[in-house]
Design a protein around this motif. Structure first.
Motif, PDB file in Angstrom:
ATOM      1  N   TRP A 293       0.827  -1.204   0.000  1.00 42.58           N
ATOM      2  CA  TRP A 293       0.000   0.000   0.000  1.00 42.58           C
ATOM      3  C   TRP A 293       0.863   1.257   0.000  1.00 42.58           C
ATOM      4  N   ALA A 294       1.920   1.262   0.827  1.00 40.86           N
ATOM      5  CA  ALA A 294       2.803   2.425   0.901  1.00 40.86           C
ATOM      6  C   ALA A 294       3.490   2.677  -0.441  1.00 40.86           C
ATOM      7  N   LYS A 295       3.939   1.600  -1.098  1.00 37.71           N
ATOM      8  CA  LYS A 295       4.584   1.757  -2.400  1.00 37.71           C
ATOM      9  C   LYS A 295       3.599   2.286  -3.445  1.00 37.71           C
ATOM     10  N   GLU A 296       2.365   1.818  -3.376  1.00 33.48           N
ATOM     11  CA  GLU A 296       1.349   2.300  -4.313  1.00 33.48           C
ATOM     12  C   GLU A 296       1.084   3.791  -4.096  1.00 33.48           C
ATOM     13  N   ARG A 297       0.979   4.199  -2.843  1.00 36.22           N
ATOM     14  CA  ARG A 297       0.783   5.621  -2.545  1.00 36.22           C
ATOM     15  C   ARG A 297       1.959   6.443  -3.031  1.00 36.22           C
ATOM     16  N   TYR A 298       3.158   5.940  -2.757  1.00 38.26           N
ATOM     17  CA  TYR A 298       4.378   6.657  -3.160  1.00 38.26           C
ATOM     18  C   TYR A 298       4.426   6.825  -4.673  1.00 38.26           C
ATOM     19  N   ALA A 299       4.004   5.811  -5.386  1.00 42.16           N
ATOM     20  CA  ALA A 299       4.049   5.850  -6.854  1.00 42.16           C
ATOM     21  C   ALA A 299       3.139   6.931  -7.424  1.00 42.16           C
ATOM     22  N   THR A 300       2.140   7.360  -6.651  1.00 43.81           N
ATOM     23  CA  THR A 300       1.208   8.382  -7.142  1.00 43.81           C
ATOM     24  C   THR A 300       1.720   9.803  -6.934  1.00 43.81           C
ATOM     25  N   PHE A 301       2.790   9.951  -6.152  1.00 42.96           N
ATOM     26  CA  PHE A 301       3.284  11.297  -5.861  1.00 42.96           C
ATOM     27  C   PHE A 301       3.818  11.968  -7.119  1.00 42.96           C
ATOM     28  N   GLU A 302       3.456  13.211  -7.310  1.00 40.74           N
ATOM     29  CA  GLU A 302       3.959  13.960  -8.459  1.00 40.74           C
ATOM     30  C   GLU A 302       5.462  14.187  -8.343  1.00 40.74           C
ATOM     31  N   HIS A 303       5.914  14.459  -7.109  1.00 35.70           N
ATOM     32  CA  HIS A 303       7.350  14.654  -6.860  1.00 35.70           C
ATOM     33  C   HIS A 303       7.787  13.705  -5.750  1.00 35.70           C
ATOM     34  N   LYS A 304       8.769  12.894  -6.058  1.00 40.29           N
ATOM     35  CA  LYS A 304       9.221  11.856  -5.124  1.00 40.29           C
ATOM     36  C   LYS A 304      10.548  12.225  -4.481  1.00 40.29           C
ATOM     37  N   ALA A 305      10.902  11.457  -3.444  1.00 37.85           N
ATOM     38  CA  ALA A 305      12.088  11.752  -2.646  1.00 37.85           C
ATOM     39  C   ALA A 305      13.372  11.777  -3.470  1.00 37.85           C
ATOM     40  N   ASN A 306      13.438  10.966  -4.517  1.00 37.69           N
ATOM     41  CA  ASN A 306      14.670  10.905  -5.312  1.00 37.69           C
ATOM     42  C   ASN A 306      14.890  12.144  -6.173  1.00 37.69           C
ATOM     43  N   GLU A 307      13.923  13.054  -6.199  1.00 38.39           N
ATOM     44  CA  GLU A 307      14.087  14.297  -6.943  1.00 38.39           C
ATOM     45  C   GLU A 307      14.836  15.353  -6.141  1.00 38.39           C
ATOM     46  N   CYS A 308      15.173  15.022  -4.904  1.00 36.27           N
ATOM     47  CA  CYS A 308      15.949  15.932  -4.059  1.00 36.27           C
ATOM     48  C   CYS A 308      17.305  16.216  -4.703  1.00 36.27           C
ATOM     49  N   VAL A 309      17.657  17.499  -4.828  1.00 34.40           N
ATOM     50  CA  VAL A 309      18.958  17.887  -5.408  1.00 34.40           C
ATOM     51  C   VAL A 309      19.954  18.241  -4.313  1.00 34.40           C
ATOM     52  N   GLU A 310      19.559  17.970  -3.053  1.00 39.83           N
ATOM     53  CA  GLU A 310      20.426  18.178  -1.890  1.00 39.83           C
ATOM     54  C   GLU A 310      20.862  19.629  -1.722  1.00 39.83           C
ATOM     55  N   CYS A 311      19.929  20.542  -1.993  1.00 40.50           N
ATOM     56  CA  CYS A 311      20.253  21.954  -1.775  1.00 40.50           C
ATOM     57  C   CYS A 311      20.382  22.274  -0.292  1.00 40.50           C
ATOM     58  N   GLY A 312      19.673  21.511   0.553  1.00 43.72           N
ATOM     59  CA  GLY A 312      19.803  21.668   1.998  1.00 43.72           C
ATOM     60  C   GLY A 312      18.962  22.770   2.612  1.00 43.72           C
ATOM     61  N   ILE A 313      18.147  23.454   1.793  1.00 44.26           N
ATOM     62  CA  ILE A 313      17.327  24.539   2.334  1.00 44.26           C
ATOM     63  C   ILE A 313      16.390  24.026   3.420  1.00 44.26           C
ATOM     64  N   CYS A 314      15.823  22.841   3.196  1.00 39.75           N
ATOM     65  CA  CYS A 314      14.888  22.273   4.173  1.00 39.75           C
ATOM     66  C   CYS A 314      15.534  22.080   5.540  1.00 39.75           C
ATOM     67  N   GLU A 315      16.792  21.670   5.525  1.00 37.72           N
ATOM     68  CA  GLU A 315      17.473  21.399   6.789  1.00 37.72           C
ATOM     69  C   GLU A 315      17.737  22.682   7.575  1.00 37.72           C
ATOM     70  N   THR A 316      17.894  23.803   6.881  1.00 35.66           N
ATOM     71  CA  THR A 316      18.091  25.072   7.589  1.00 35.66           C
ATOM     72  C   THR A 316      16.817  25.534   8.265  1.00 35.66           C
ATOM     73  N   ARG A 317      15.667  25.045   7.795  1.00 38.17           N
ATOM     74  CA  ARG A 317      14.377  25.451   8.351  1.00 38.17           C
ATOM     75  C   ARG A 317      13.879  24.517   9.440  1.00 38.17           C
ATOM     76  N   CYS A 318      14.375  23.283   9.463  1.00 32.98           N
ATOM     77  CA  CYS A 318      13.867  22.271  10.390  1.00 32.98           C
ATOM     78  C   CYS A 318      14.214  22.625  11.832  1.00 32.98           C
ATOM     79  N   PRO A 319      13.208  22.801  12.699  1.00 36.44           N
ATOM     80  CA  PRO A 319      13.490  23.157  14.096  1.00 36.44           C
ATOM     81  C   PRO A 319      14.107  22.016  14.901  1.00 36.44           C
ATOM     82  N   TYR A 320      14.111  20.806  14.309  1.00 41.83           N
ATOM     83  CA  TYR A 320      14.653  19.650  15.014  1.00 41.83           C
ATOM     84  C   TYR A 320      15.994  19.194  14.442  1.00 41.83           C
TER      85      TYR A 320
END
Length: 336
Positions: A293-320
């Motif tokens: 089920w999880a793989k089926e849901r993942y397959a429907t995503f328009e943008h998936k995790a492997n599209e990350c270009v490792e810019c790191g902007i998200c990590e600068t925003r993460c409070p944790y």
């Protein structure tokens, strides 16, 4: 079973409810057995959703077998427009074998744009209000993983309930729950064991029920033993001892290094990746044993995790300070 009032609905519900995600994994006979057992243990609140596979259908069989009058049924739809929501309401009624649903919720409203859409002239809320006038649904609620959306919902003061994650790891909604309680809005807690990450389930449930602002907590259950152990918390509730509190908070601290709380501060991703949702679905793969089920849901995503270009902007925003780039690679390894 300890009973609490679900806000302005005035429905008296069991403090421990039946979370409907994992029941999709069982067959019809087992589903009926589970619903029967839940009734025997004093549970009277069931929460499910359109997107939980066969959950609505299987719960419907169990409700039909045990008597509709014994249940307070809640379901939800991810649709945002009038026509689609109207169809989902009819679908839920048919699958759950009932003439009315006690609580119908807008499912996982994630962004301001989505919220604006459901509230618009041709939005999903219009269909819900129409069905409410027709007696097909009794009350309307909203669920989200975004505190800002819940705040907007409370500001508008049109929903009878809110549903949001809360557990020893994720306590960021404490103030919102207090506000909701003062407004007589019912509070439904999802992800009570952090998507399965928390090992001490009983301590986590007791931690949650200590919060008097919470109306009901809905752990997922697909085995009789789950129902027995979870219901026992509500049937013989005991506050945590100091030692038990140290244990569960210690576990929460351990989970904190690479655990997404879905606060959404990492957004927006320049590549369009919905980062928290990637981790939510991975949790179903790694913790709920819903791999297909999880793989089926993942397959429907328009943008998936492997599209990350490792810019790191998200990590600068993460409070944790989560290593999000590394975690996204893990997501695609599991689900891609």
């Amino acid at each position: 079973m300890e009973k609490r009032i679900l806000g302005r609905t005035n429905l008296e519900i069991s403090a421990i409810g039946f979370g409907g995600i994992p029941i999709q994994k069982v067959d019809k006979e087992t589903a009926i057995e589970l619903i029967k057992k839940a009734k025997e243990e004093g549970i009277n609140f069931i929460d499910t959703a359109k997107i939980y596979g066969r959950s609505e259908e299987l719960i419907g069989y169990g409700v039909e077998e045990t008597g509709r009058e014994n249940w307070i049924l809640a379901t939800k739809s991810p649709e945002r427009d009038y026509d689609a929501m109207k169809k989902d309401i009819e679908r839920s009624l048919e699958l759950m074998k009932t003439d009315y649903i006690d609580l119908y919720q807008l499912h996982n409203v994630r962004t301001d744009d989505q919220y604006d859409k459901v509230m618009s002239e041709d939005g999903a809320l219009k269909a819900l209000k129409e069905a409410q006038k027709q007696g097909k649904i009794k009350h309307i609620g909203i669920t989200s993983h975004d505190l800002g959306i819940i705040e907007r919902a409370l500001d508008d003061d049109i929903f009878s309930t809110i549903q949001f994650p809360y557990n020893p790891v994720e306590t960021q909604a404490s103030e919102i729950f207090d506000r909701a309680h003062k407004m007589d809005v019912g509070v439904i807690v999802m992800k009570p064991v952090a998507g399965g990450a928390i090992r001490n389930v009983d301590l986590s449930l007791r931690f949650i029920l200590e919060n008097s602002n919470i109306s009901v907590v809905i752990p997922g259950m697909n085995e009789v033993k789950h129902i027995e152990s979870n219901a026992a918390i509500g049937n013989n509730y005991k506050p945590l001892t100091d030692e038990e509190r140290d244990i569960i908070l210690g576990e929460a601290k351990e989970l904190g290094t690479e655990f997404c709380r879905r606060c959404g501060y990492c957004a927006p991703c320049p590549q369009g990746i919905d980062i928290p949702v990637q981790f939510i679905v991975e949790g179903y793969y790694t913790r709920y044993d819903l791999k297909d089920w999880a793989k089926e849901r993942y397959a429907t995503f328009e943008h998936k995790a492997n599209e990350c270009v490792e810019c790191g902007i998200c990590e600068t925003r993460c409070p944790y300070d989560l290593p999000i780039r590394k975690m996204l690679k893990r997501v695609h390894k599991n689900l891609g």
